[in-house]
Design a protein around this motif. Structure first.
Motif: not given
Length: 337
Positions: A163-178
């Motif tokens: 749930r907490l991601l480094h600026p260079t890490a891939v986001i594994p979920f859709w932020v717009g949905e959140e």
């Protein structure tokens, strides 16, 4: 004359035989003899059992006393409990404990440590779950967690569930949905959000980004390994960090009496490293890589890449316009308190 004597001898002989036969017939029968033998065996077996029980009853108190001495010597029980508590604070965002409620149950060569954990949503602390860790002497089993949450953290940390991601890490979920989830919540609710930054920042800068009424609860610290989200052996890492707010509870390590929360965080990492086998089991992680992380933090200032915040839902919606946040995940939601 001779014949008469012989007849008398024969009569006497017969009488002797008859008396002997009568005497033999008066003894125990074969069935009675078997019963006597069986009774003797049972009595011997019962005697052996009673002796064994007496020995066990003498040994058990001695072994139990030895266990108490083992955990009491040098404060071993307190040390193991402290490591468990520190690990929860450092590896579980927005989770706190009430040390006075922690229980320990010492058995034969073992100790159960039982405690409740709490999560701040809005202005109240809600019971998030109860934890149970079993120590066989000093060797821990994996922590057993019983959650009372709608959105509990995964038992085993993985890249896909982070749930907490480094600026260079891939986001594994859709932020717009959140953000849509947050917008769909009633205004009369309070919520918990997991925010990932666009770049690493000083801890104080994160609080300055918050709208009025939104409280920063926990900060995820950059230790040089979060970009890859794994250690040198390729094992997934759980984020580590520290609570932002000072806990006025006397028994809390973050009570603010002698050191800042940042300083306490570094001290806790040192203690955890000395007992990393315990910390790994409590964190339910395959690796914490504490040696590498501590070395990085000693050479660099503390920077953070994520934060857990809570507050009224209408105020939390304003965070969508803050460019410093690249991702958001909705956590727990409660009615306005």
């Amino acid at each position: 004359m001779t014949n008469k004597i012989n007849k008398e001898d024969e009569k006497l002989y017969r009488k002797i035989l008859h008396d002997a036969k009568q005497s033999l017939q008066g003894g125990p029968s074969e069935e009675e003899q078997r019963k006597i033998i069986k009774t003797g065996k049972n009595n011997a077996r019962l005697t052996n059992i009673l002796i064994s029980l007496a020995i066990i009853l003498l040994i058990l108190p001695i072994l139990t006393l030895t266990t108490f001495v083992y955990y009491g010597f040098g404060g071993k029980a307190d040390r193991l409990m402290d490591v468990a508590i520190y690990t929860v604070y450092v590896t579980e965002p927005n989770i706190s404990l009430r040390p006075m409620e922690i229980e320990d149950d010492i058995g034969l060569f073992s100790m159960h440590v039982l405690f409740d954990v709490y999560k701040r949503i809005g202005k109240e602390d809600y019971k998030a779950g109860d934890y149970d860790i079993l120590f066989n002497l000093s060797q821990p089993d994996f922590l057993k967690k019983n959650y009372y949450l709608d959105r509990p953290m995964p038992e085993i940390p993985t890249k896909e569930a982070e749930r907490l991601l480094h600026p260079t890490a891939v986001i594994p979920f859709w932020v717009g949905e959140e953000w849509s989830k947050l917008n769909g919540l009633p205004d009369g609710t309070v919520a918990e959000l997991y925010l990932s930054l666009s770049e690493v920042l000083d801890p104080a800068e994160v609080s300055q980004l918050m709208p009025k009424g939104v409280e920063v609860r926990w900060l995820a610290v950059d230790t040089g390994l979060e970009a890859e989200q794994q250690d040198v052996d390729g094992l997934p890492l759980t984020p580590i960090g520290y609570p932002v707010q000072v806990d006025s509870t006397t028994w809390s390590p973050f009570n603010g009496r002698e050191k800042s929360n940042q300083e306490v965080f570094l001290d806790l990492l040192d203690t955890m490293e000395q007992n990393e086998d315990v910390a790994v089991k409590v964190a339910s992680a395959k690796s914490l890589a504490l040696n590498e992380r501590i070395a990085y933090l000693k050479e660099n200032d503390i920077k953070v890449y994520g934060a857990v915040v809570t507050g009224p839902t209408p105020e939390l919606r304003k965070l969508k316009d803050v460019k410093e946040f690249r991702a958001m995940k909705v956590g727990e939601v409660k009615l306005w308190n």
